[in-house]
Design an enzyme around this catalytic site. Sequence first.
Site, PDB file in Angstrom:
ATOM      1  N   ARG A  75       0.896   9.856   5.535  1.00 47.22           N
ATOM      2  CA  ARG A  75       1.156   8.520   6.067  1.00 47.22           C
ATOM      3  C   ARG A  75       2.494   7.976   5.578  1.00 47.22           C
ATOM      4  NH1 ARG A  75      -3.800   8.045   7.941  1.00 47.22           N
ATOM      5  NH2 ARG A  75      -5.664   8.110   6.648  1.00 47.22           N
ATOM      6  N   LYS A 109       0.851  -1.187   0.000  1.00 49.62           N
ATOM      7  CA  LYS A 109       0.000   0.000   0.000  1.00 49.62           C
ATOM      8  C   LYS A 109       0.885   1.235   0.000  1.00 49.62           C
ATOM      9  CE  LYS A 109      -3.681   2.193   2.554  1.00 49.62           C
ATOM     10  NZ  LYS A 109      -4.673   2.039   3.605  1.00 49.62           N
ATOM     11  N   LYS A 116      -2.460  -1.538  -3.622  1.00 52.29           N
ATOM     12  CA  LYS A 116      -3.300  -0.352  -3.536  1.00 52.29           C
ATOM     13  C   LYS A 116      -2.445   0.907  -3.622  1.00 52.29           C
ATOM     14  CE  LYS A 116      -6.298   1.948  -0.331  1.00 52.29           C
ATOM     15  NZ  LYS A 116      -6.873   1.991   0.975  1.00 52.29           N
ATOM     16  N   GLU A 141       6.915  -6.971   1.216  1.00 55.31           N
ATOM     17  CA  GLU A 141       5.735  -6.787   2.064  1.00 55.31           C
ATOM     18  C   GLU A 141       4.730  -7.929   1.848  1.00 55.31           C
ATOM     19  OE1 GLU A 141       4.882  -4.729   4.370  1.00 55.31           O
ATOM     20  OE2 GLU A 141       5.965  -2.842   4.146  1.00 55.31           O
ATOM     21  N   TYR A 152     -15.634   1.357  -6.279  1.00 58.84           N
ATOM     22  CA  TYR A 152     -16.870   2.015  -5.878  1.00 58.84           C
ATOM     23  C   TYR A 152     -17.965   1.846  -6.941  1.00 58.84           C
ATOM     24  CZ  TYR A 152     -13.830   3.877  -2.320  1.00 58.84           C
ATOM     25  OH  TYR A 152     -12.951   3.974  -1.269  1.00 58.84           O
ATOM     26  N   SER A 187     -10.405   5.999  -4.215  1.00 61.18           N
ATOM     27  CA  SER A 187     -11.318   7.139  -4.349  1.00 61.18           C
ATOM     28  C   SER A 187     -10.887   8.132  -5.432  1.00 61.18           C
ATOM     29  CB  SER A 187     -11.442   7.848  -3.005  1.00 61.18           C
ATOM     30  OG  SER A 187     -10.173   8.238  -2.517  1.00 61.18           O
TER      31      SER A 187
END
Length: 327
Positions: A221, A199, A253, A238, A318, A279
């Site tokens: 982040r 991510k 992601k 990871e 979505y 998004s």
Amino acid sequence: MTAQFPAARPRRLRRTPAMRRMVTGVRLHPAELILPLFVKEGISEQQPVGSMPGVVQHTRDSLLKAVHEAAEAGVGSVMLFGVPEEKDAYGSAADDPEGITQVALREVTAEFGDALVVGADTCLDEVTDHGHCGVLAPDGTVDNDLTLERYASMAVAQARAGSQLISPSGMMDGQVRAIRRALDGAGFAEVPILAYSAKYASGFYGPFRDAVELPKNFGDRKAYQQDPAGPVGESLREVALDVAEGADMVMVKPAGAYLDVLHQVKAMVDVPVAAYQVSGEYAMIEAAAANGWIDRERAIMESLIAIRRAGADLILTYWATEVARRL
Ligand code: PBG
């Protein structure tokens, strides 16, 4: 005599719709789609998310309606993101049996738990007042190991509320192992983990901040999510760690800007690989389409086909219900 080479004519297979349909390489199926859904505590009307036209913060009732529609369309899974009325530094709502995510999980699994897979985001950023994915140390950095304790407790609370898929998305080291241990210890050895393994610290999460009401002054982040410019090997590491820790499925992601990563992850592992069309990817297409600059449906389908072609077995989007209906 000169050799008669057959003329190469790739266009032969593109000539008619029937021919193209027969030879197409990538097909989407509704069951491979996962629909992220936002549910807000204490509201009586669903609230539009301004930066994500067509996406709302659901009430508990409208959430049930949305899950019903997804199930009818054949969508494979829904992933709930609960937004509590009150947030605090510790993210108390995360493992409170009456926290909005747990309440919603109970209601949704009771009605639709046999029709599709019901899961929730397992992360603290939706429930902390500072908006970080973990608990902060006195110096303001996210404390990895204290956060693992919170995730373990949160995962168990979600499983108790009926969650059928635990999805840790906070990028803490050791999160899959901590959650697996906690679930097994609490009698939930059968509940699988979909790990957000690779991510990135991405600008494409922008609209999500509105959807879960992150504080306006929220920083970034970068101290726990990956650098977009980092080597692909970092993602492979990871992913390998998460599989070794017990992840049943892994995720890359965002999706669209990381198709190379997705492709390499798919080549490396033998567990299902998911990709999250986030998004910002959604908002860009909706915004361009609203301006009449691109053909909305074509762009949506093309973006999903690309993610599938790169190697995703599952896609979080979505548009899941809309697309599933069209397939
Ligand atoms: C973390 C989480 C985020 C998203 C899903 N889970 C935000 C982040 O990691 O910064 C973003 C999803 C999206 O942008 O659609 N709980």
